[in-house]
Design a protein around this motif. Structure first.
Motif, PDB file in Angstrom:
ATOM      1  N   ARG A  59      40.468  43.635  45.362  1.00 48.35           N
ATOM      2  CA  ARG A  59      40.120  43.061  46.640  1.00 48.35           C
ATOM      3  C   ARG A  59      40.639  41.395  46.493  1.00 48.35           C
ATOM      4  O   ARG A  59      41.101  40.984  47.551  1.00 48.35           O
ATOM      5  N   VAL A  60      39.944  40.819  45.307  1.00 46.67           N
ATOM      6  CA  VAL A  60      40.161  39.303  45.377  1.00 46.67           C
ATOM      7  C   VAL A  60      41.703  39.061  45.083  1.00 46.67           C
ATOM      8  O   VAL A  60      42.099  38.162  45.786  1.00 46.67           O
ATOM      9  N   GLN A  61      42.338  39.924  44.271  1.00 47.42           N
ATOM     10  CA  GLN A  61      43.550  39.694  44.103  1.00 47.42           C
ATOM     11  C   GLN A  61      44.411  40.023  45.382  1.00 47.42           C
ATOM     12  O   GLN A  61      45.348  39.368  45.601  1.00 47.42           O
ATOM     13  N   THR A  63      50.354  33.508  38.601  1.00 47.75           N
ATOM     14  CA  THR A  63      49.739  33.367  37.429  1.00 47.75           C
ATOM     15  C   THR A  63      48.428  32.626  37.242  1.00 47.75           C
ATOM     16  O   THR A  63      47.625  32.887  36.674  1.00 47.75           O
ATOM     17  N   TYR A  64      48.391  31.821  38.137  1.00 49.26           N
ATOM     18  CA  TYR A  64      47.155  30.809  37.788  1.00 49.26           C
ATOM     19  C   TYR A  64      46.088  30.775  39.054  1.00 49.26           C
ATOM     20  O   TYR A  64      45.272  30.194  39.157  1.00 49.26           O
ATOM     21  N   PHE A  65      46.592  31.553  40.109  1.00 50.15           N
ATOM     22  CA  PHE A  65      45.622  31.877  41.116  1.00 50.15           C
ATOM     23  C   PHE A  65      45.207  33.370  41.438  1.00 50.15           C
ATOM     24  O   PHE A  65      44.134  33.821  41.287  1.00 50.15           O
ATOM     25  N   SER A  66      46.170  34.013  42.032  1.00 51.07           N
ATOM     26  CA  SER A  66      46.327  35.330  42.474  1.00 51.07           C
ATOM     27  C   SER A  66      45.860  36.304  41.384  1.00 51.07           C
ATOM     28  O   SER A  66      44.894  37.166  41.683  1.00 51.07           O
ATOM     29  N   PHE A  67      46.428  36.363  40.288  1.00 54.09           N
ATOM     30  CA  PHE A  67      46.073  37.460  39.139  1.00 54.09           C
ATOM     31  C   PHE A  67      45.555  36.717  37.891  1.00 54.09           C
ATOM     32  O   PHE A  67      45.849  37.108  36.834  1.00 54.09           O
ATOM     33  N   LYS A  68      45.098  35.447  37.886  1.00 56.25           N
ATOM     34  CA  LYS A  68      44.403  34.819  36.725  1.00 56.25           C
ATOM     35  C   LYS A  68      43.575  35.591  36.144  1.00 56.25           C
ATOM     36  O   LYS A  68      42.823  36.502  36.674  1.00 56.25           O
ATOM     37  N   THR A  69      43.303  35.440  34.875  1.00 56.01           N
ATOM     38  CA  THR A  69      42.469  36.167  33.849  1.00 56.01           C
ATOM     39  C   THR A  69      41.158  34.932  33.814  1.00 56.01           C
ATOM     40  O   THR A  69      41.475  33.948  33.454  1.00 56.01           O
ATOM     41  N   VAL A  70      40.030  35.395  34.270  1.00 59.06           N
ATOM     42  CA  VAL A  70      38.785  34.499  34.087  1.00 59.06           C
ATOM     43  C   VAL A  70      38.049  34.681  33.002  1.00 59.06           C
ATOM     44  O   VAL A  70      37.770  36.175  32.600  1.00 59.06           O
ATOM     45  N   LYS A  71      37.972  33.862  32.390  1.00 64.35           N
ATOM     46  CA  LYS A  71      37.118  33.915  30.811  1.00 64.35           C
ATOM     47  C   LYS A  71      35.612  34.149  31.030  1.00 64.35           C
ATOM     48  O   LYS A  71      35.129  33.378  32.141  1.00 64.35           O
ATOM     49  N   LYS A  72      35.166  35.302  30.706  1.00 57.83           N
ATOM     50  CA  LYS A  72      33.680  35.498  30.649  1.00 57.83           C
ATOM     51  C   LYS A  72      33.099  34.621  29.711  1.00 57.83           C
ATOM     52  O   LYS A  72      33.290  34.578  28.663  1.00 57.83           O
ATOM     53  N   GLU A  73      32.032  34.367  30.234  1.00 53.70           N
ATOM     54  CA  GLU A  73      30.835  33.444  29.361  1.00 53.70           C
ATOM     55  C   GLU A  73      30.155  34.606  28.537  1.00 53.70           C
ATOM     56  O   GLU A  73      29.994  35.617  29.133  1.00 53.70           O
ATOM     57  N   ALA A  74      29.848  34.065  27.317  1.00 57.30           N
ATOM     58  CA  ALA A  74      29.319  34.997  26.393  1.00 57.30           C
ATOM     59  C   ALA A  74      27.711  35.124  26.633  1.00 57.30           C
ATOM     60  O   ALA A  74      27.023  34.379  27.259  1.00 57.30           O
TER      61      ALA A  74
END
Length: 163
Positions: free
Chosen positions: A100-102, A152-163
């Motif tokens: 839904r965010v995408q 690439t940098y907004f709609s479908f970016k890959t968010v790095k998850k914190e460990a």
């Protein structure tokens, strides 16, 4: 859905080897999908402008619009859902944003593009009196470049998850 995606990916990837040294696979897939969708958009626009909407003014839900805007709206109603699905399931598979965010981000970019397209189409066709189909083709190329960076940098970016 996986079968369709896998078929589309294998079809697109078949054409990738000559471009391997020039661009990455994701950029190639974006260009291929975006180019195909833009071509579909342009074909629908051209066919509807030249054959479907023959009056200078078209009435839609009581509103008077020019035939080139009517053609644009029809083309958009077809290319929008196809473009979202291609980007979500083919090009940006690694995006870990919620669907839904995408979709909201993709729709926001599309609305921005609609305003830019509407303004540029009126400018080129209505003010400068250029032909509608070549004007729309030029606008598609311009907005496709803008959209690539936004998606690439907004709609479908890959968010790095914190460990």
């Amino acid at each position: 859905m996986h079968r369709v995606r896998d078929f589309i990916l294998s079809f697109i990837d078949f054409f990738y080897p000559p471009f391997r040294r020039l661009i990455g696979i994701q950029t190639f897939r974006y260009a291929f999908c975006g180019g195909s969708n833009a071509l579909l958009n342009l074909l629908v626009f051209s066919a509807s402008y030249n054959f479907l909407f023959t009056d200078k003014v078209i009435y839609v839900l009581g509103f008077a619009i020019s035939r080139y805007i009517a053609a644009y709206l029809l083309a958009l109603s077809i290319s929008f859902p196809i473009g979202f699905c291609l980007n979500k399931y083919v090009v940006f598979q690694s995006s870990n944003l919620l669907g839904r965010v995408q979709f909201i981000r993709y729709a926001s970019l599309t609305v921005t593009n609609i305003f830019l397209d509407y303004f540029l189409l009126h400018l080129l066709v209505g003010y400068f009196k250029f032909w509608a189909t070549p004007s729309q083709a030029f606008i598609i190329v311009l907005l496709s470049l803008f959209s690539y960076f936004c998606q690439t940098y907004f709609s479908f970016k890959t968010v790095k998850k914190e460990a």
